[in-house]
Design a protein around this motif. Structure first.
Motif, PDB file in Angstrom:
ATOM      1  N   GLU A 411       0.836  -1.202   0.000  1.00 36.38           N
ATOM      2  CA  GLU A 411       0.000   0.000   0.000  1.00 36.38           C
ATOM      3  C   GLU A 411       0.876   1.258   0.000  1.00 36.38           C
ATOM      4  O   GLU A 411       0.670   2.191  -0.795  1.00 36.38           O
ATOM      5  N   ASP A 412       1.865   1.248   0.894  1.00 31.82           N
ATOM      6  CA  ASP A 412       2.787   2.393   0.969  1.00 31.82           C
ATOM      7  C   ASP A 412       3.595   2.533  -0.318  1.00 31.82           C
ATOM      8  O   ASP A 412       3.915   3.640  -0.756  1.00 31.82           O
ATOM      9  N   LYS A 414       2.659   1.784  -3.290  1.00 29.79           N
ATOM     10  CA  LYS A 414       1.809   2.394  -4.298  1.00 29.79           C
ATOM     11  C   LYS A 414       1.655   3.903  -4.023  1.00 29.79           C
ATOM     12  O   LYS A 414       1.749   4.736  -4.933  1.00 29.79           O
ATOM     13  N   LYS A 415       1.489   4.183  -2.756  1.00 32.31           N
ATOM     14  CA  LYS A 415       1.358   5.584  -2.339  1.00 32.31           C
ATOM     15  C   LYS A 415       2.625   6.358  -2.728  1.00 32.31           C
ATOM     16  O   LYS A 415       2.570   7.471  -3.286  1.00 32.31           O
ATOM     17  N   ALA A 416       3.752   5.732  -2.433  1.00 32.47           N
ATOM     18  CA  ALA A 416       5.040   6.372  -2.747  1.00 32.47           C
ATOM     19  C   ALA A 416       5.154   6.615  -4.250  1.00 32.47           C
ATOM     20  O   ALA A 416       5.605   7.675  -4.690  1.00 32.47           O
ATOM     21  N   TYR A 417       4.711   5.635  -5.016  1.00 35.63           N
ATOM     22  CA  TYR A 417       4.823   5.777  -6.467  1.00 35.63           C
ATOM     23  C   TYR A 417       4.036   6.978  -6.972  1.00 35.63           C
ATOM     24  O   TYR A 417       4.563   7.817  -7.714  1.00 35.63           O
ATOM     25  N   TYR A 418       2.788   7.065  -6.548  1.00 40.12           N
ATOM     26  CA  TYR A 418       1.967   8.187  -7.030  1.00 40.12           C
ATOM     27  C   TYR A 418       2.500   9.524  -6.531  1.00 40.12           C
ATOM     28  O   TYR A 418       2.438  10.527  -7.238  1.00 40.12           O
ATOM     29  N   GLN A 419       3.035   9.472  -5.339  1.00 39.94           N
ATOM     30  CA  GLN A 419       3.621  10.717  -4.816  1.00 39.94           C
ATOM     31  C   GLN A 419       4.807  11.155  -5.676  1.00 39.94           C
ATOM     32  O   GLN A 419       4.944  12.328  -6.027  1.00 39.94           O
ATOM     33  N   ASN A 422       3.767  12.510  -8.999  1.00 34.78           N
ATOM     34  CA  ASN A 422       3.301  13.867  -8.772  1.00 34.78           C
ATOM     35  C   ASN A 422       4.466  14.852  -8.587  1.00 34.78           C
ATOM     36  O   ASN A 422       4.491  15.937  -9.175  1.00 34.78           O
ATOM     37  N   TRP A 445      12.382   8.018   2.941  1.00 35.86           N
ATOM     38  CA  TRP A 445      11.036   7.713   3.426  1.00 35.86           C
ATOM     39  C   TRP A 445      10.926   8.219   4.853  1.00 35.86           C
ATOM     40  O   TRP A 445      11.623   7.754   5.744  1.00 35.86           O
ATOM     41  N   GLY A 448       5.836   8.889   6.599  1.00 30.80           N
ATOM     42  CA  GLY A 448       4.859   8.293   5.689  1.00 30.80           C
ATOM     43  C   GLY A 448       4.844   8.895   4.295  1.00 30.80           C
ATOM     44  O   GLY A 448       3.867   8.778   3.565  1.00 30.80           O
ATOM     45  N   LYS A 449       5.921   9.560   3.944  1.00 33.31           N
ATOM     46  CA  LYS A 449       5.991  10.052   2.560  1.00 33.31           C
ATOM     47  C   LYS A 449       7.432  10.105   2.038  1.00 33.31           C
ATOM     48  O   LYS A 449       8.383   9.926   2.802  1.00 33.31           O
TER      49      LYS A 449
END
Ligand code: ADP
Ligand code: MN
Length: 548
Positions: A411-412, A414-419, A422, A445, A448-449
């Motif tokens: 999950e993280d 995927k989150k990292a990828y989209y971040q 962006n 990291w 959380g980002k």
């Protein structure tokens, strides 16, 4: 040469600066080592021109040394050196006497190094004075004059202190533009006349040559021919002179090298001084240790202190990036900066040390742009020469892990990828930048980002190789996330188009790369012909370079 030497010379000029107010014995806090300086002070009466022993301070008296090397390298020393720099390195005799650290009331001369430097400076000054007298004597009324200019001791503190005080924060003025050195023209032959006949008088000339040998650099061993009635032919004298010159230059070069190289783990004295200054100024509380030693930089952790100005807040924890002043690694990086139009004009005029400062400056500007766009990245605290202080990403001295070292949940991930997708777009469109070294090594990291770091090499997209750099970044990112199991991750070509807004249609890497290069070339030609970039490149116009 006057064998009596300066001590006995009636016109020896003003006495040594420190003599007026400072007597050496009653110093409290004076170590045995400083006592040695006193002995050498007496020895200063030695005949100038006679080769000095390598260590003018005599044999070390190890029994009563009360301070360790660590003490010498202490903050006290830094403070003293700072004062010394601020006083423009004793430009006046009076200034020395009134210097805050050597007056009777404020005796804080626990640093041997300081004393040694003061004495050395004094010695050098007297040496120069003697040299001038010698020069005058030899030249006399003769119309042919000889200059000893090249044998003068230019003390390092006299020569580069002004440059050291440049405020590197304000780079709107061009701090890199080298000041033209003002060289004193070497005196050659002035005028002609009957005196010039001496040139052909072999005996007189030979003796003169022998005497002149004394004025070679003190380190240059000339033997005791001076005492004999030795006559040197012009040819021999010139050959010796040439050799003496090159020897002196060689030793100066070696010294330079030692001073300016940053060792693998440690930092060179000048950098150390910069760091101590920051601690002394209260800007940093403590420098706790080294986080990373890379090829091009050493990064330290520090606890932040108080800012001198109200409006600026120093983060509780800081990272100090010291750009290595060894030049080898940076040679490979020319292409990043040489073709960056922001730095282009300045590049060619610079010496390598200043180019390294430019890296630090570049990182500062790039970080500021990113900060303004809201991209998570270190916040710039201060830039001093090749040292950049920024906020620390991490906590309690522990730096945030690099993306390559951290195991994220899917999950993280995927989150990292989209971040990152962006951030790359923001970087390109809002900051007008391409990271140019983007990979899991330069993303941390934290909280959380993902945080972007290491942007000294980042360039604007219109850089002649900017799109190639972007493509390389895309390859790294998309590979990392595809391997990391992010099914949504675009491939490098899709990512490139998504970030740049370009629409390159080639479906394989080779063709894609070729199209990128063609675009770059087109832009370069356009710049050549029209003096400006193609509109498709600029996002919303070029951001002003220095209004950050
Ligand atoms: P290099 O050019 O040597 O790769 P970087 O800027 O990447 O320089 O810094 C090297 C390492 O130092 C990074 O990988 C990171 O671990 C650490 N580092 C650098 N800046 C910071 C920072 N602001 N906060 C925390 N750690 C940092
Ligand atoms: Mn890095």
């Amino acid at each position: 040469m006057d064998p009596v030497g300066i001590a006995a010379a009636p016109d020896a000029g003003p006495g040594p600066a420190w003599q007026s107010k400072v007597s050496f014995t009653p110093f409290n806090g004076l170590t045995a080592a400083s006592g040695r300086c006193q002995a050498s002070a007496a020895a200063r009466g030695a005949v100038p021109g006679v080769p000095r022993p390598p260590c003018p301070w005599g044999a070390p008296n190890t029994t009563s040394i009360s301070c360790s090397l660590a003490d010498v390298m202490s903050e006290q020393l830094a403070k003293e050196l700072q004062l010394e720099e601020e006083n423009a390195a004793f430009p006046e005799v009076a200034a020395v006497a009134e210097g805050p650290f050597i007056t009777g009331e404020n005796i804080d001369t626990s640093s041997d190094l300081m004393l040694a430097q003061m004495l050395q400076m004094e010695f050098d000054r007297e040496y120069d004075a003697q040299l001038r007298r010698e020069e005058k004597k030899i030249n006399g009324d003769s119309k042919v004059s000889i200059s000893f200019e090249n044998y003068r001791k230019v003390h390092p503190y006299d020569s580069d202190s002004s440059e050291d005080e440049v405020d590197w924060q304000d780079t709107r003025h061009d701090p890199y533009r080298a000041d033209k050195p003002t060289t004193t023209p070497r005196k050659g032959f002035i005028g002609k006349g009957k005196d010039i006949t001496t040139k052909h008088d072999e005996v007189v000339c030979g003796r003169k040559n022998t005497a002149r040998m004394e004025n070679f650099a003190p380190e240059f061993q000339v033997g005791d021919g001076i005492g004999m009635d030795l006559k040197l032919s012009n040819q021999v004298f010139n050959a010796l002179k040439q050799h003496a010159y090159s020897e002196e230059r060689r030793s100066a070069r070696l010294h330079e090298k030692k001073e300016h190289s940053t060792a693998e783990k440690a930092v060179d004295p000048k950098t150390r001084l910069l760091l101590y200054k920051m601690v002394n100024a209260g800007m940093l509380e403590t420098i706790t240790g080294c986080i990373s030693t890379g090829k091009e930089s050493v990064v330290f952790h520090a606890y932040g202190g108080k800012s001198a100005t109200e409006d600026k807040v120093i983060p509780p924890e800081c990272a100090i990036k010291v750009f290595k002043t060894t030049l080898n690694e940076f040679k490979n990086r020319d292409k990043y900066i040489k073709d960056d139009y922001r730095f282009k004009d300045r590049f060619s005029k610079l010496n390598p040390r200043k180019i390294i400062r430019m890296w630090a400056e570049k990182e500062m500007h790039n970080l500021t742009r990113m900060q303004n766009a809201g991209i998570p990245c270190p916040q710039v605290v201060i830039l001093k020469k090749h040292v950049l202080v920024m906020s620390f990403i991490g906590q309690d001295q522990v730096p945030a892990p690099k993306l390559k070292d951290v195991t994220l949940s899917s999950e993280d991930m995927k989150k990292a990828y989209y971040q990152i997708l962006n951030m790359m777009q923001q970087l390109y469109k809002e900051c007008n930048l391409v990271h140019a070294d983007l990979s899991e090594y330069n993303m941390l990291w934290h909280d959380g980002k993902v945080w972007l770091i290491d942007v000294s090499q980042s360039v604007e997209p219109t850089h002649p190789h900017g799109l190639e750099f972007l493509f390389r970044d895309c390859k790294n990112v998309s590979q990392f996330f595809q391997k990391g199991g992010v099914a949504e991750a675009l491939n490098e070509r899709e990512l490139f188009n998504a970030v740049s807004g370009l629409n390159i249609t080639a479906d394989n890497e080779v063709d894609f790369q070729a199209e990128i290069e063609a675009l770059e070339k087109m832009n370069e030609d356009h710049v050549q012909n029209h003096g400006k970039k193609l509109s498709m490149f600029s996002s919303d116009g070029d951001p002003p370079i220095y209004d950050e």
